[in-house]
Motif scaffolding. Sequence first.
Motif, mmCIF file in Angstrom:
data_model
loop_
_atom_site.group_PDB
_atom_site.id
_atom_site.type_symbol
_atom_site.label_atom_id
_atom_site.label_comp_id
_atom_site.label_asym_id
_atom_site.label_seq_id
_atom_site.Cartn_x
_atom_site.Cartn_y
_atom_site.Cartn_z
ATOM 1 N N HIS A 108 1.497 -1.554 10.137
ATOM 2 C CA HIS A 108 0.452 -2.131 10.992
ATOM 3 C C HIS A 108 0.264 -1.182 12.171
ATOM 4 N N GLU B 30 -7.880 -8.341 2.265
ATOM 5 C CA GLU B 30 -7.405 -7.901 0.952
ATOM 6 C C GLU B 30 -8.255 -6.768 0.391
ATOM 7 N N MET C 205 -6.700 -1.296 5.196
ATOM 8 C CA MET C 205 -7.076 -2.587 4.633
ATOM 9 C C MET C 205 -7.809 -3.454 5.653
ATOM 10 N N ASP D 187 -3.775 -3.033 8.937
ATOM 11 C CA ASP D 187 -2.708 -2.676 8.009
ATOM 12 C C ASP D 187 -3.097 -1.460 7.183
ATOM 13 N N SER E 200 1.357 4.849 -0.376
ATOM 14 C CA SER E 200 1.910 5.046 -1.719
ATOM 15 C C SER E 200 1.881 6.528 -2.058
ATOM 16 N N GLN F 86 -1.709 0.594 3.819
ATOM 17 C CA GLN F 86 -0.776 0.647 2.697
ATOM 18 C C GLN F 86 -0.501 2.099 2.354
ATOM 19 N N GLU G 172 5.990 0.637 2.883
ATOM 20 C CA GLU G 172 4.818 0.589 2.013
ATOM 21 C C GLU G 172 3.589 0.071 2.755
ATOM 22 N N THR G 173 3.816 -0.670 3.839
ATOM 23 C CA THR G 173 2.715 -1.160 4.668
ATOM 24 C C THR G 173 3.070 -0.937 6.135
#
Length: 187
Positions: free
Chosen positions: A73, A110, A107, A55, A59, A57, A70-71
């Motif tokens: 894969h 987390e 990522m 993933d 921004s 992210q 925003e995300t």
Amino acid sequence: MKKFIAVLAAAVLLLALASPVLAASLGISPSSIELEVSGDGSATADLQVHYFSGDVQVSLVDIPLRVEPETIHVDALSEPVDVQLTIYGDESLGSQVYNGYIRFLGMTGETVAVAVKVKAKINHIVAGQPLPPEAPAEETLPPEAAPAAQGGIGDLPLSTVIIIAGGLVFLGLIALAISLAVRRARY
């Protein structure tokens, strides 16, 4: 000599039991973009993701607009993956030129494994409002001539650098074990 064989056997056993670790690397191309976004509309940016699986992210940094998705894969370990981002205008901000970045965070669960920023110039245009005058820009390469932004050393991806460093540490440990075995054999 028995201790040397024991140390060598332990090293081989550790290598056999070690699970492979995926070293994170992330590349984004082009390394800079320029877009015109209307205050009541949107604009799209076409980018490519390299060297990463998982993933990502997305921004905006120093650009008070909204980006989607925003995300993302991606599975770009063998081939680059094409990604299309949409940046939405906001009439309440007026006409402005925003010089900032699109930030990509690779990522692992987390945890942020790797980060890349792509330079972005956004001309945000609201009907009836002219853009403010700009200061002269510094000379940069056109996006197609600029290299892909990525972590690593020189042309090597970060994953390759980490694998080489791990191999050197392992070779150092083997050399240390051999020197200790030879020293003890003398006494």
